[in-house]
Design a protein around this motif. Structure first.
Motif, PDB file in Angstrom:
ATOM      1  N   ALA A 339      39.436  42.994  36.012  1.00 25.55           N
ATOM      2  CA  ALA A 339      40.087  44.041  35.212  1.00 25.55           C
ATOM      3  C   ALA A 339      40.507  45.234  36.059  1.00 25.55           C
ATOM      4  O   ALA A 339      41.283  46.081  35.601  1.00 25.55           O
ATOM      5  N   ARG A 340      40.021  45.316  37.305  1.00 30.11           N
ATOM      6  CA  ARG A 340      40.335  46.470  38.152  1.00 30.11           C
ATOM      7  C   ARG A 340      41.537  46.233  39.063  1.00 30.11           C
ATOM      8  O   ARG A 340      41.951  47.144  39.785  1.00 30.11           O
ATOM      9  N   ILE A 341      42.068  45.029  39.049  1.00 27.54           N
ATOM     10  CA  ILE A 341      43.210  44.717  39.903  1.00 27.54           C
ATOM     11  C   ILE A 341      44.463  45.367  39.327  1.00 27.54           C
ATOM     12  O   ILE A 341      44.798  45.173  38.159  1.00 27.54           O
ATOM     13  N   THR A 342      45.147  46.137  40.136  1.00 21.60           N
ATOM     14  CA  THR A 342      46.413  46.739  39.701  1.00 21.60           C
ATOM     15  C   THR A 342      47.587  46.263  40.549  1.00 21.60           C
ATOM     16  O   THR A 342      48.708  46.667  40.327  1.00 21.60           O
ATOM     17  N   GLY A 343      47.313  45.407  41.519  1.00 19.44           N
ATOM     18  CA  GLY A 343      48.375  44.859  42.362  1.00 19.44           C
ATOM     19  C   GLY A 343      48.829  43.518  41.843  1.00 19.44           C
ATOM     20  O   GLY A 343      49.350  43.401  40.740  1.00 19.44           O
ATOM     21  N   SER A 344      48.630  42.465  42.642  1.00 18.57           N
ATOM     22  CA  SER A 344      49.053  41.112  42.278  1.00 18.57           C
ATOM     23  C   SER A 344      48.029  40.519  41.317  1.00 18.57           C
ATOM     24  O   SER A 344      47.067  39.863  41.720  1.00 18.57           O
ATOM     25  N   LYS A 345      48.240  40.719  40.028  1.00 17.88           N
ATOM     26  CA  LYS A 345      47.219  40.422  39.024  1.00 17.88           C
ATOM     27  C   LYS A 345      47.039  38.921  38.786  1.00 17.88           C
ATOM     28  O   LYS A 345      45.933  38.392  38.895  1.00 17.88           O
ATOM     29  N   GLY A 346      48.118  38.222  38.440  1.00 20.80           N
ATOM     30  CA  GLY A 346      47.980  36.831  38.044  1.00 20.80           C
ATOM     31  C   GLY A 346      47.372  35.967  39.125  1.00 20.80           C
ATOM     32  O   GLY A 346      46.496  35.127  38.867  1.00 20.80           O
ATOM     33  N   ARG A 347      47.809  36.173  40.367  1.00 19.77           N
ATOM     34  CA  ARG A 347      47.326  35.364  41.484  1.00 19.77           C
ATOM     35  C   ARG A 347      45.843  35.580  41.738  1.00 19.77           C
ATOM     36  O   ARG A 347      45.067  34.632  41.908  1.00 19.77           O
ATOM     37  N   PHE A 348      45.401  36.835  41.744  1.00 22.44           N
ATOM     38  CA  PHE A 348      44.027  37.113  42.141  1.00 22.44           C
ATOM     39  C   PHE A 348      43.032  36.990  40.995  1.00 22.44           C
ATOM     40  O   PHE A 348      41.833  36.857  41.232  1.00 22.44           O
ATOM     41  N   GLN A 349      43.501  37.004  39.782  1.00 19.26           N
ATOM     42  CA  GLN A 349      42.593  36.681  38.686  1.00 19.26           C
ATOM     43  C   GLN A 349      42.114  35.242  38.816  1.00 19.26           C
ATOM     44  O   GLN A 349      40.943  34.934  38.588  1.00 19.26           O
ATOM     45  N   ALA A 350      43.026  34.338  39.234  1.00 15.96           N
ATOM     46  CA  ALA A 350      42.636  32.944  39.456  1.00 15.96           C
ATOM     47  C   ALA A 350      41.709  32.813  40.653  1.00 15.96           C
ATOM     48  O   ALA A 350      40.742  32.040  40.637  1.00 15.96           O
ATOM     49  N   VAL A 351      41.964  33.586  41.711  1.00 20.65           N
ATOM     50  CA  VAL A 351      41.110  33.558  42.904  1.00 20.65           C
ATOM     51  C   VAL A 351      39.707  34.050  42.556  1.00 20.65           C
ATOM     52  O   VAL A 351      38.693  33.460  42.969  1.00 20.65           O
ATOM     53  N   LEU A 352      39.626  35.118  41.802  1.00 22.60           N
ATOM     54  CA  LEU A 352      38.319  35.657  41.430  1.00 22.60           C
ATOM     55  C   LEU A 352      37.567  34.726  40.476  1.00 22.60           C
ATOM     56  O   LEU A 352      36.335  34.628  40.539  1.00 22.60           O
ATOM     57  N   LYS A 353      38.289  34.025  39.635  1.00 23.09           N
ATOM     58  CA  LYS A 353      37.635  33.051  38.747  1.00 23.09           C
ATOM     59  C   LYS A 353      36.989  31.939  39.570  1.00 23.09           C
ATOM     60  O   LYS A 353      35.881  31.481  39.260  1.00 23.09           O
ATOM     61  N   LYS A 354      37.678  31.500  40.622  1.00 21.79           N
ATOM     62  CA  LYS A 354      37.097  30.492  41.507  1.00 21.79           C
ATOM     63  C   LYS A 354      35.794  31.014  42.122  1.00 21.79           C
ATOM     64  O   LYS A 354      34.784  30.289  42.176  1.00 21.79           O
ATOM     65  N   ALA A 355      35.811  32.270  42.561  1.00 19.95           N
ATOM     66  CA  ALA A 355      34.613  32.859  43.159  1.00 19.95           C
ATOM     67  C   ALA A 355      33.463  32.916  42.168  1.00 19.95           C
ATOM     68  O   ALA A 355      32.310  32.631  42.512  1.00 19.95           O
ATOM     69  N   GLN A 356      33.773  33.285  40.923  1.00 24.21           N
ATOM     70  CA  GLN A 356      32.742  33.352  39.886  1.00 24.21           C
ATOM     71  C   GLN A 356      32.202  31.964  39.571  1.00 24.21           C
ATOM     72  O   GLN A 356      30.985  31.756  39.485  1.00 24.21           O
ATOM     73  N   ASP A 357      33.102  30.985  39.410  1.00 24.66           N
ATOM     74  CA  ASP A 357      32.691  29.627  39.047  1.00 24.66           C
ATOM     75  C   ASP A 357      31.838  28.992  40.135  1.00 24.66           C
ATOM     76  O   ASP A 357      30.885  28.257  39.848  1.00 24.66           O
ATOM     77  N   GLU A 358      32.184  29.261  41.407  1.00 22.30           N
ATOM     78  CA  GLU A 358      31.482  28.626  42.521  1.00 22.30           C
ATOM     79  C   GLU A 358      30.419  29.520  43.141  1.00 22.30           C
ATOM     80  O   GLU A 358      29.803  29.149  44.143  1.00 22.30           O
ATOM     81  N   LYS A 359      30.208  30.711  42.533  1.00 20.65           N
ATOM     82  CA  LYS A 359      29.183  31.656  42.986  1.00 20.65           C
ATOM     83  C   LYS A 359      29.320  31.972  44.481  1.00 20.65           C
ATOM     84  O   LYS A 359      28.340  31.935  45.244  1.00 20.65           O
ATOM     85  N   LEU A 360      30.542  32.285  44.901  1.00 22.54           N
ATOM     86  CA  LEU A 360      30.813  32.593  46.301  1.00 22.54           C
ATOM     87  C   LEU A 360      30.441  34.034  46.608  1.00 22.54           C
ATOM     88  O   LEU A 360      30.557  34.925  45.759  1.00 22.54           O
ATOM     89  N   THR A 361      30.013  34.275  47.844  1.00 18.94           N
ATOM     90  CA  THR A 361      29.859  35.644  48.307  1.00 18.94           C
ATOM     91  C   THR A 361      31.246  36.176  48.677  1.00 18.94           C
ATOM     92  O   THR A 361      32.208  35.417  48.818  1.00 18.94           O
ATOM     93  N   LEU A 362      31.313  37.492  48.853  1.00 18.10           N
ATOM     94  CA  LEU A 362      32.591  38.094  49.215  1.00 18.10           C
ATOM     95  C   LEU A 362      33.079  37.549  50.560  1.00 18.10           C
ATOM     96  O   LEU A 362      34.275  37.260  50.729  1.00 18.10           O
ATOM     97  N   ALA A 363      32.163  37.375  51.515  1.00 13.12           N
ATOM     98  CA  ALA A 363      32.539  36.833  52.817  1.00 13.12           C
ATOM     99  C   ALA A 363      33.061  35.406  52.691  1.00 13.12           C
ATOM    100  O   ALA A 363      34.058  35.030  53.318  1.00 13.12           O
ATOM    101  N   GLN A 364      32.392  34.596  51.883  1.00  8.63           N
ATOM    102  CA  GLN A 364      32.832  33.212  51.681  1.00  8.63           C
ATOM    103  C   GLN A 364      34.206  33.163  51.010  1.00  8.63           C
ATOM    104  O   GLN A 364      35.051  32.340  51.376  1.00  8.63           O
ATOM    105  N   LEU A 365      34.417  34.044  50.044  1.00  9.74           N
ATOM    106  CA  LEU A 365      35.727  34.082  49.395  1.00  9.74           C
ATOM    107  C   LEU A 365      36.805  34.471  50.385  1.00  9.74           C
ATOM    108  O   LEU A 365      37.899  33.885  50.402  1.00  9.74           O
ATOM    109  N   GLY A 366      36.509  35.458  51.239  1.00 16.23           N
ATOM    110  CA  GLY A 366      37.486  35.879  52.229  1.00 16.23           C
ATOM    111  C   GLY A 366      37.863  34.758  53.167  1.00 16.23           C
ATOM    112  O   GLY A 366      39.050  34.525  53.440  1.00 16.23           O
TER     113      GLY A 366
END
Length: 463
Positions: A339-366
């Motif tokens: 909800a805090r994304i104000t840039g490329s919303k559609g693309r990164f909402q999907a990226v963040l959902k992947k991180a939540q679903d797979e319980k990734l750390t920020l480093a792993q997501l990067g």
């Protein structure tokens, strides 16, 4: 000239090469096989454009960003030190420089509808389209970050809805400026002293919410009528504007299933707004890795991934999201920040959902994101990569692809010299250009001039 394919002509894919000095994998520049191109070395761009033209690619494509990424940590240190694409050549200048070095390939450049002026944009693109004989495309973006806003006198970037509203007006106005000259304006009658028919040149008299422009443009209508319009994105606002305006979509679709669903839905929606399915080409981005054997490709992928630094991706992602990821613990699970994304919303909402679903750390997501920027990443021998692309194409998941080589120039050379010939042998890709313009290559019609039908009959006046 407009190319209309007969119904009996086999369907063939379209291919564009995303031009980057360093490759799309954010650690690739550290690999021993990476090139060492000096920033803005014209010889690199000329060489890549000519190789892509010899392979009969539809176009080369240059992205843009109007700042050095400085959202991560509130500074640009991570971006510059990790070489996370800190420099961006001004794309219209690069494309103009390649006009004389090429003769058939399309030249596509990115333009920000948020920070560009319609008159200047229309004039520059029309000029390059004339000089190139009708080979220009323009990728219309809304930009993404506060860093860009601050370079243009604004405290922060426009919100998602306002910037798309501004972009719609921007595009409509640019096209109206191109149409302000009808194609048959030129008379050149030396005996009478009349050079042009002033009744065929029109003021636009635009007074909108964002722009006020009198017109007409001081450059005649481009050879293509309008340079081919490209759009990139995945948000609902993007889809709405793309349905109304775009002719090529640069899509982010990481899996065949998602790509096929998007393609079917989008093509069907085109018909509901009165457009034919062929009037818009869907080209997902791909980040291919090609090896002599499959193991070679896997080894190269592993070696590239070992070169990745999480901060490189997190700096890039922070600017694209317009949200500072440096404020979170690097090795803790990715927080719910959609909800805090104000840039490329559609693309990164999907990226963040992947991180939540797979319980990734920020480093792993990067590290994951830096590998392919969430694009489809075909891997294997040239034969295996070609087969994967044909599978997508025949499954009606796309009309072709935008190729973002993981490592440069190796990745581009492997694709152009090894994969493309196999696609040609299979009949999935052309062996020669069908005409002279980018519209010919893409099978798109020249748009009608919006002034021509309504223009009043007046006596010719001197111009």
């Amino acid at each position: 000239m407009s190319n209309t394919r007969s119904r009996s002509t086999p369907r063939q894919m379209h291919l564009a090469l995303y031009l980057s000095e360093v490759g799309s994998q954010l650690g690739a520049w550290r690999h021993p096989l990476a090139g060492n191109t000096a920033p803005l070395d014209w010889r690199f761009y000329k060489d890549m454009a000519q190789k892509a033209e010899r392979a009969c690619l539809d176009m080369i494509f240059l992205a843009d960003k109007l700042s050095v990424d400085d959202v991560y940590g509130g500074d640009f240190a991570a971006s510059v030190s990790s070489r996370a694409l800190p420099q961006h050549a001004e794309p219209l200048s690069v494309m103009a420089s390649l006009v004389g070095a090429t003769s058939q390939i399309g030249l596509a450049a990115t333009v920000s509808a948020t920070y560009s002026q319609p008159y200047t944009t229309a004039r520059m693109l029309a000029t390059i389209d004339h000089l190139s004989g009708g080979r220009v495309g323009w990728n219309v973006v809304t930009s993404v970050s506060d860093g860009e806003a601050r370079n243009y006198g604004q405290a922060e970037h426009l919100g998602h809805d306002p910037r798309y509203d501004k972009a719609q007006e921007f595009v409509a106005l640019v096209k109206k400026l191109w149409d302000s000259w009808e194609d048959n304006w030129l008379i050149r009658d030396q005996a009478s002293g009349i050079y042009g028919d002033a009744s065929k040149v029109h003021r636009v008299d635009h007074n909108g919410a964002w722009f006020k422009v009198r017109g007409p443009l001081n450059v005649p209508r481009p050879p293509q009528g309008h340079p081919v319009q490209i759009q990139a994105g995945v948000s609902s606002n993007f889809e709405r504007t793309a349905l109304e305006q775009a002719e090529v979509i640069f899509a982010v679709q990481p899996t065949l299933e998602k790509a096929r669903d998007f393609y079917a839905r989008f093509k069907q929606q085109l018909e509901t707004v009165g457009r034919s399915a062929n009037s818009l080409k869907v080209l997902p981005g791909i980040v291919p890795i090609v090896g002599h054997t499959r193991q070679d490709a896997l080894d190269l992928q592993r070696e590239l991934n070992e070169k990745l630094l999480p901060q490189a991706a997190l700096s890039f992602m922070s600017a694209s999201m317009n949200h500072d990821l440096a404020q979170y613990e690097l090795h803790a699970p990715v927080p719910d920040i959609a909800a805090r994304i104000t840039g490329s919303k559609g693309r990164f909402q999907a990226v963040l959902k992947k991180a939540q679903d797979e319980k990734l750390t920020l480093a792993q997501l990067g590290v994951w994101y830096a590998q392919s920027l969430s694009f489809f990443a075909p891997l294997g021998t040239a034969e295996e990569v070609a087969e994967q692309l044909i599978t997508w194409f025949e499954a009606r998941a796309c009309d072709g692809f935008v190729v973002l080589p993981a490592i440069m120039p190796l990745g581009a050379n492997d694709f152009l010299e090894k994969v493309v010939p196999l696609l040609q042998q299979r009949g999935a890709f052309r062996k020669a250009y069908p005409g002279t313009t980018l519209r010919d290559t893409l099978g798109l019609q020249i748009p009608p001039n919006q002034f021509a039908a309504a223009a009043p009959e007046e006596a010719p006046l001197a111009i």
